[in-house]
Design a protein around this motif. Structure first.
Motif, PDB file in Angstrom:
ATOM      1  N   TYR A 154       2.797 -16.970  -0.417  1.00 58.21           N
ATOM      2  CA  TYR A 154       1.436 -17.488  -0.614  1.00 58.21           C
ATOM      3  C   TYR A 154       1.005 -17.344  -2.086  1.00 58.21           C
ATOM      4  O   TYR A 154       0.702 -18.332  -2.750  1.00 58.21           O
ATOM      5  N   LEU A 161      -4.221 -21.805  11.657  1.00 56.96           N
ATOM      6  CA  LEU A 161      -3.057 -22.685  11.613  1.00 56.96           C
ATOM      7  C   LEU A 161      -3.504 -24.128  11.448  1.00 56.96           C
ATOM      8  O   LEU A 161      -4.383 -24.605  12.167  1.00 56.96           O
ATOM      9  N   GLU A 162      -2.825 -24.811  10.524  1.00 53.52           N
ATOM     10  CA  GLU A 162      -3.202 -26.153  10.097  1.00 53.52           C
ATOM     11  C   GLU A 162      -2.717 -27.232  11.070  1.00 53.52           C
ATOM     12  O   GLU A 162      -2.221 -28.276  10.646  1.00 53.52           O
ATOM     13  N   GLU A 189       3.691 -22.374  14.900  1.00 55.13           N
ATOM     14  CA  GLU A 189       4.506 -22.242  13.699  1.00 55.13           C
ATOM     15  C   GLU A 189       5.256 -20.909  13.671  1.00 55.13           C
ATOM     16  O   GLU A 189       4.623 -19.872  13.800  1.00 55.13           O
ATOM     17  N   HIS A 201      -3.414 -28.230   3.749  1.00 55.15           N
ATOM     18  CA  HIS A 201      -2.117 -28.369   4.437  1.00 55.15           C
ATOM     19  C   HIS A 201      -1.950 -29.755   5.065  1.00 55.15           C
ATOM     20  O   HIS A 201      -0.833 -30.168   5.358  1.00 55.15           O
ATOM     21  N   PHE A 237       6.326 -15.616   6.257  1.00 56.87           N
ATOM     22  CA  PHE A 237       4.952 -15.762   5.767  1.00 56.87           C
ATOM     23  C   PHE A 237       4.539 -14.539   4.944  1.00 56.87           C
ATOM     24  O   PHE A 237       3.440 -14.018   5.086  1.00 56.87           O
ATOM     25  N   PHE A 293      -4.673 -15.044  12.160  1.00 55.70           N
ATOM     26  CA  PHE A 293      -4.263 -16.126  11.270  1.00 55.70           C
ATOM     27  C   PHE A 293      -5.029 -17.383  11.646  1.00 55.70           C
ATOM     28  O   PHE A 293      -5.737 -17.421  12.663  1.00 55.70           O
TER      29      PHE A 293
END
Ligand code: ARG
Ligand code: ZN
Length: 345
Positions: free
Chosen positions: A275, A172-173, A38, A201, A270, A170
């Motif tokens: 968020y 990640l979905e 991403e 997500h 991001f 991080f």
């Protein structure tokens, strides 16, 4: 329409993206591989129109030497023993945005569990931290049940996480198989907020995808608020109210860090505002329209745009349609106004 069969070969490599200090995409860490793309890393390892509007189904045929294991998106359909190599076939039968593809190769341990309705939960952990990791992800099934009740059916054929034996800052979905880094693992369940965030997500981001990256709050604001909803469900409404108060304090205390979530700069997709202020935007909507209408908005939005793409304008129009209220000023001030608006009573 035409069909193209593209044959290609080469060495996968990481991709630079402005504003993200790490390479994206295919990461070979010596003793294994993880893939986190991403927003734009997938083109570093396969030829693709790397935009979330161009979703597709995928099959992965991956051959690795012994003793490696491959964990990718969807269902593991086949493993073929070729002597000193093994071929893994993984299938993602629901539409997937290219940035959500993942391939992970290591000497993983597989731990399975069962979610609501017998949903397969398969988790791939590094051997040395498998027992601790199992504790951190033990409530996944309960979380799926809660989000199904709040938003609608879980969209894919299986869920689970893969924990890479590497440190990175991080998670990640990746579709149906969220990627975590090994340093997330605590063994005491304290990463629950992140576990719920990435899981949610799968509804918001993966099944309902954005149509342009400027609308990234539709992913991150929704997932942030979903993790607060889980806390509310699990610990009661005081827990939610405390979190909201604390977040309002953070955001108003650091307005340069928590900038307006709508249309973030391309080199700062991001950022904290996307968020946290994104999550607060949904809370402001909820306080404006009331609980019943709010959850009807969330589930109708999911139902209408599942396996597809939506925009911020689609979400605003749907919220107005369902509530019968003019919400233009609310969304304008929360998403685009420089100053943090006051939450409705
Ligand atoms: N979508 C991820 C999350 O849920 C953020 C990924 C940020 N991307 C990156 N390459 N650092 O928080
Ligand atoms: Zn997220």
């Amino acid at each position: 329409k035409i069909t193209l069969a593209i044959t290609y070969s080469g060495s996968p490599k990481g991709v630079n993206f402005t504003g993200i200090p790490l390479l994206l995409g295919w990461m070979n860490y010596g003793s294994g591989v993880f893939v986190a793309s991403e927003p734009a890393g997938s083109a570093g390892w396969y030829p693709v129109n790397d935009h979330p509007l161009d979703k597709a189904t995928y099959s992965f045929h991956i051959t690795v030497p012994e003793p490696f294991v491959v964990a990718a998106n969807g269902l593991l359909e086949e493993t073929t023993d070729n002597g000193d190599t093994t071929t893994y076939v993984w299938e993602m039968r629901q539409p997937m945005a290219s940035y959500l593809t993942t391939v992970n190769i290591d000497d993983f341990v597989l731990r399975t569990d069962e979610g609501p309705g017998g949903l397969l939960i398969r988790n791939y952990f590094p051997t040395t931290i498998a027992d601790k990791a199992e504790i951190d992800f033990a409530r996944t099934g309960d979380m799926i049940a809660f989000f199904e009740e709040a938003f609608g059916p879980y969209p894919f054929e299986a869920y689970g996480v893969v924990v890479a034996d590497q440190g990175f800052p991080f998670a990640l979905e990746t579709q149906s198989l969220t990627l975590f880094a090994r340093d997330w693992i605590t063994g005491d369940g304290s990463i629950e907020e992140a576990v719920a965030h990435e899981l949610s997500h799968q509804w918001f981001g993966n099944s309902v995808s954005l149509s342009k990256w400027e609308d990234i709050w539709l992913n991150e604001g929704f997932a942030t608020y979903s993790s607060w909803l889980w806390a509310e469900h699990d610990q009661g409404s005081d827990a939610l109210n405390q979190m909201v108060d604390q977040m309002v304090e953070y955001v108003s205390g650091s307005p340069d860090y928590f900038i307006a979530p709508g249309n973030p700069p391309a080199n700062d997709l991001f950022n904290g505002g996307v968020y946290v202020r994104g999550g607060l935007t949904l809370h402001a909507l909820r306080l404006t329209v009331g609980d019943e209408t709010f959850f009807e908005i969330m589930s109708t939005y999911y139902d209408r745009y599942q396996f597809s793409n939506a925009t911020t304008d689609d979400f605003i129009a749907l919220s107005e349609e369902i509530s019968g209220q003019d919400l233009g000023d609310l969304f304008d001030s929360w998403l685009y106004g420089e100053k943090l608006p006051a939450l409705p009573e």
